[in-house]
Design a protein around this motif. Structure first.
Motif, PDB file in Angstrom:
ATOM      1  N   THR A  36       0.841  -1.207   0.000  1.00 13.84           N
ATOM      2  CA  THR A  36       0.000   0.000   0.000  1.00 13.84           C
ATOM      3  C   THR A  36       0.870   1.249   0.000  1.00 13.84           C
ATOM      4  OG1 THR A  36      -0.095  -0.067   2.421  1.00 13.84           O
ATOM      5  CG2 THR A  36      -1.878  -1.161   1.211  1.00 13.84           C
ATOM      6  N   LYS A  37       2.180   1.064  -0.142  1.00 13.31           N
ATOM      7  CA  LYS A  37       3.093   2.206  -0.179  1.00 13.31           C
ATOM      8  C   LYS A  37       3.172   2.723  -1.614  1.00 13.31           C
ATOM      9  CE  LYS A  37       5.902   0.643   3.716  1.00 13.31           C
ATOM     10  NZ  LYS A  37       7.266   0.258   4.187  1.00 13.31           N
ATOM     11  N   THR A  38       2.201   3.544  -1.971  1.00 11.01           N
ATOM     12  CA  THR A  38       2.102   4.035  -3.350  1.00 11.01           C
ATOM     13  C   THR A  38       2.008   5.555  -3.398  1.00 11.01           C
ATOM     14  OG1 THR A  38      -0.307   3.776  -3.270  1.00 11.01           O
ATOM     15  CG2 THR A  38       0.963   1.911  -4.113  1.00 11.01           C
ATOM     16  N   ASP A  39       2.613   6.212  -2.426  1.00  8.70           N
ATOM     17  CA  ASP A  39       2.513   7.675  -2.381  1.00  8.70           C
ATOM     18  C   ASP A  39       3.121   8.337  -3.608  1.00  8.70           C
ATOM     19  OD1 ASP A  39       1.314   7.428   0.056  1.00  8.70           O
ATOM     20  OD2 ASP A  39       3.132   7.818   1.229  1.00  8.70           O
ATOM     21  N   ASP A  40       4.092   7.681  -4.219  1.00  7.93           N
ATOM     22  CA  ASP A  40       4.766   8.254  -5.381  1.00  7.93           C
ATOM     23  C   ASP A  40       4.119   7.854  -6.701  1.00  7.93           C
ATOM     24  OD1 ASP A  40       5.482   5.614  -5.047  1.00  7.93           O
ATOM     25  OD2 ASP A  40       7.462   5.865  -5.940  1.00  7.93           O
ATOM     26  N   ILE A  41       2.981   7.166  -6.651  1.00  7.19           N
ATOM     27  CA  ILE A  41       2.314   6.703  -7.867  1.00  7.19           C
ATOM     28  C   ILE A  41       0.922   7.313  -7.950  1.00  7.19           C
ATOM     29  CG2 ILE A  41       1.564   4.704  -9.198  1.00  7.19           C
ATOM     30  CD1 ILE A  41       3.594   3.047  -7.659  1.00  7.19           C
ATOM     31  N   ILE A  42       0.721   8.162  -8.943  1.00  5.49           N
ATOM     32  CA  ILE A  42      -0.590   8.797  -9.132  1.00  5.49           C
ATOM     33  C   ILE A  42      -1.622   7.735  -9.502  1.00  5.49           C
ATOM     34  CG2 ILE A  42      -1.849  10.530 -10.484  1.00  5.49           C
ATOM     35  CD1 ILE A  42       0.733  11.967 -10.939  1.00  5.49           C
ATOM     36  N   TYR A  43      -2.837   7.894  -9.007  1.00  8.86           N
ATOM     37  CA  TYR A  43      -4.008   7.058  -9.309  1.00  8.86           C
ATOM     38  C   TYR A  43      -4.040   5.718  -8.593  1.00  8.86           C
ATOM     39  CZ  TYR A  43      -3.823  10.240 -13.321  1.00  8.86           C
ATOM     40  OH  TYR A  43      -3.711  11.343 -14.109  1.00  8.86           O
ATOM     41  N   VAL A  44      -2.992   5.333  -7.859  1.00 11.08           N
ATOM     42  CA  VAL A  44      -2.964   3.996  -7.259  1.00 11.08           C
ATOM     43  C   VAL A  44      -2.998   4.091  -5.738  1.00 11.08           C
ATOM     44  CG1 VAL A  44      -1.652   1.865  -6.996  1.00 11.08           C
ATOM     45  CG2 VAL A  44      -1.734   3.016  -9.214  1.00 11.08           C
ATOM     46  N   ASP A  45      -3.926   3.332  -5.135  1.00  9.94           N
ATOM     47  CA  ASP A  45      -3.993   3.206  -3.678  1.00  9.94           C
ATOM     48  C   ASP A  45      -3.183   2.025  -3.184  1.00  9.94           C
ATOM     49  OD1 ASP A  45      -5.404   5.312  -2.575  1.00  9.94           O
ATOM     50  OD2 ASP A  45      -7.357   4.429  -2.986  1.00  9.94           O
ATOM     51  N   ALA A  46      -3.212   0.897  -3.933  1.00  7.22           N
ATOM     52  CA  ALA A  46      -2.510  -0.311  -3.469  1.00  7.22           C
ATOM     53  C   ALA A  46      -2.318  -1.289  -4.613  1.00  7.22           C
ATOM     54  CB  ALA A  46      -3.300  -0.976  -2.346  1.00  7.22           C
ATOM     55  N   PHE A  47      -1.329  -2.185  -4.442  1.00 10.24           N
ATOM     56  CA  PHE A  47      -1.099  -3.315  -5.340  1.00 10.24           C
ATOM     57  C   PHE A  47      -1.230  -4.603  -4.524  1.00 10.24           C
ATOM     58  CE2 PHE A  47       1.714  -0.068  -7.363  1.00 10.24           C
ATOM     59  CZ  PHE A  47       1.074   0.004  -8.593  1.00 10.24           C
ATOM     60  N   LYS A  48      -1.926  -5.578  -5.075  1.00 10.71           N
ATOM     61  CA  LYS A  48      -2.023  -6.886  -4.426  1.00 10.71           C
ATOM     62  C   LYS A  48      -1.570  -7.958  -5.404  1.00 10.71           C
ATOM     63  CE  LYS A  48      -5.111 -10.023  -1.946  1.00 10.71           C
ATOM     64  NZ  LYS A  48      -6.499 -10.279  -1.481  1.00 10.71           N
ATOM     65  N   VAL A  49      -0.590  -8.780  -4.975  1.00 14.73           N
ATOM     66  CA  VAL A  49      -0.064  -9.843  -5.820  1.00 14.73           C
ATOM     67  C   VAL A  49      -0.590 -11.183  -5.315  1.00 14.73           C
ATOM     68  CG1 VAL A  49       2.007 -10.939  -6.736  1.00 14.73           C
ATOM     69  CG2 VAL A  49       2.019  -8.484  -6.232  1.00 14.73           C
ATOM     70  N   THR A  50      -1.128 -11.991  -6.207  1.00 14.05           N
ATOM     71  CA  THR A  50      -1.648 -13.315  -5.847  1.00 14.05           C
ATOM     72  C   THR A  50      -1.100 -14.369  -6.803  1.00 14.05           C
ATOM     73  OG1 THR A  50      -3.624 -12.928  -7.206  1.00 14.05           O
ATOM     74  CG2 THR A  50      -3.789 -12.425  -4.851  1.00 14.05           C
TER      75      THR A  50
END
Length: 385
Positions: A69-83
């Motif tokens: 959820t560390k996406t402060d430097d990425i516009i438009y993204v709140d989180a990435f989840k890998v499965t």
């Protein structure tokens, strides 16, 4: 147990662990990565953002280390989840921020969600997000609601954004005037929607009409839905009256788009006609010489077929010389006219307009042009009267 035996056992265990690790990484090696949930980034861009280490190649370990959820430097993204989808495939799910529009504030573009919350700021504009011109804010604070002037303009912006994204009809920008009437800018076409009334129905009509007026320039009036007729006020382009000459002719291409030098089409496939003749080509075409003094055709003789002298075959040098001569001749005539006028004024002013010593009779001795018509005036030149 001897030390030698212990070393052998330790070596066997170490070798076993190494073999197991090799088998583990080989068996669960990532061969395929799926990306879901993003409309702002390509799959390759997402992979570069998320899979930034050696463990990303293992389908078991990647979900443990790269969901974030560390996406402060990425516009438009709140989180990435890998499965893990299977032993050789992982999936990156993108949770995007729900941005509905942007405005210009100072030198940045401010992106906001449907609640008017300031989500992101950027120096560049994302053209997939509706851009609103005419929304004024008093101040902005990250993650707080924009202090927008006008009570209903935010609701209008959100409603429009929803319609645009649903119909894939995002304008170049949306303009609010001082009374919050709405204009949509699509290239050279301005759609005037008027007030925030029946927006859904108005946009349905816009979507139906736009394909019919593509390539044109003007204003589509859509302020009301009470009539079945909506006016498109087309702006006619001014015709270019520039004379086409051999110098500014832009043809030379054939119908297939190949340059031949004499084709009658431009590089865009537009018909522009044959190449105009130059002044030299016209002069040669009109010259009827080519014969010598004995009447034989030489191609360069200075006589016509009837033996009349017509001068040498025109050349660019002869045309330039003739043009210069005409220019010099014209200048000489103007100068001659000016000199004549100066001489007339001097001559007319060289007479004594008095009769004897009595200047009161001057009107009886000379006419209005200074010519002597009576007796008694003295000429101050070489002769006396």
């Amino acid at each position: 147990m001897s030390k030698k035996t212990k070393k052998i056992i330790a070596g066997v265990i170490g070798a076993g662990i190494l073999v197991a690790m090799i088998a583990f990484f080989s068996y669960y090696k990532v061969d395929s990565v799926e990306v879901r949930g993003t409309s702002h980034y390509t799959d390759e861009e997402v992979k570069k953002m998320v899979l930034r280490g050696p463990l990303a190649s293992n389908s078991v370990l990647a979900p443990l280390f790269y969901s974030t959820t560390k996406t402060d430097d990425i516009i438009y993204v709140d989180a990435f989840k890998v499965t893990q989808l299977n032993r050789s495939t992982i999936c990156i799910s993108v949770k995007e921020k729900k941005i509905v529009g942007c405005i210009k504030y100072l030198d940045s573009y401010i992106y906001f969600d449907r609640n008017g919350i300031f989500v992101e700021g950027s120096q560049t504009r994302d053209e997939t997000v509706p851009y609103f011109d005419g929304i004024q804010v008093n101040k902005i604070v990250m993650d707080e609601k924009l202090d927008i002037k006008g009570d209903t303009v935010l609701n209008t912006a959100v409603a429009l954004s929803t319609i645009f994204q649903k119909n894939d009809m995002i304008p170049d920008h949306i303009q609010f005037d001082s009374s919050y009437s709405i204009s949509l800018i699509y290239g050279d076409i301005t759609v005037q929607l008027g007030k925030d009334e029946n927006l859904e129905e108005k946009m349905n009509r816009v979507i139906a009409i736009m394909p019919k007026i593509q390539g044109k320039k003007g204003i589509l009036h859509m302020e009301s839905v009470s009539t079945d007729t909506n006016t498109f006020e087309e702006e006619k382009e001014e015709q270019d009256n520039t004379e086409i000459t051999a110098e500014n002719w832009n043809g030379g291409y054939n119908e297939d788009g190949d340059y031949t030098g004499d084709g009658e089409y431009d590089e865009n496939g537009n018909y522009v006609g044959a190449k105009p003749k130059t002044a030299l080509e016209e002069a040669i075409e009109n010259w009827n010489g080519g014969y010598d003094g004995e009447g034989d055709y030489t191609g360069a003789g200075e006589y016509d077929a009837d033996g009349n002298y017509v001068g040498p075959k025109p050349t660019q040098e002869s045309l330039d010389a003739a043009a210069q001569e005409n220019s010099d001749s014209s200048g000489t005539e103007d100068q001659s006219a000016d000199t004549s006028g100066d001489s007339w004024e001097e001559d007319s002013g060289s007479y004594d307009t008095g009769y004897g010593n009595d200047s009161s009779d001057s009107s009886d001795q000379y006419d209005e042009y200074g010519n002597y018509i009576g007796d008694g005036g003295d000429y101050y030149g070489d002769e006396e009267y």
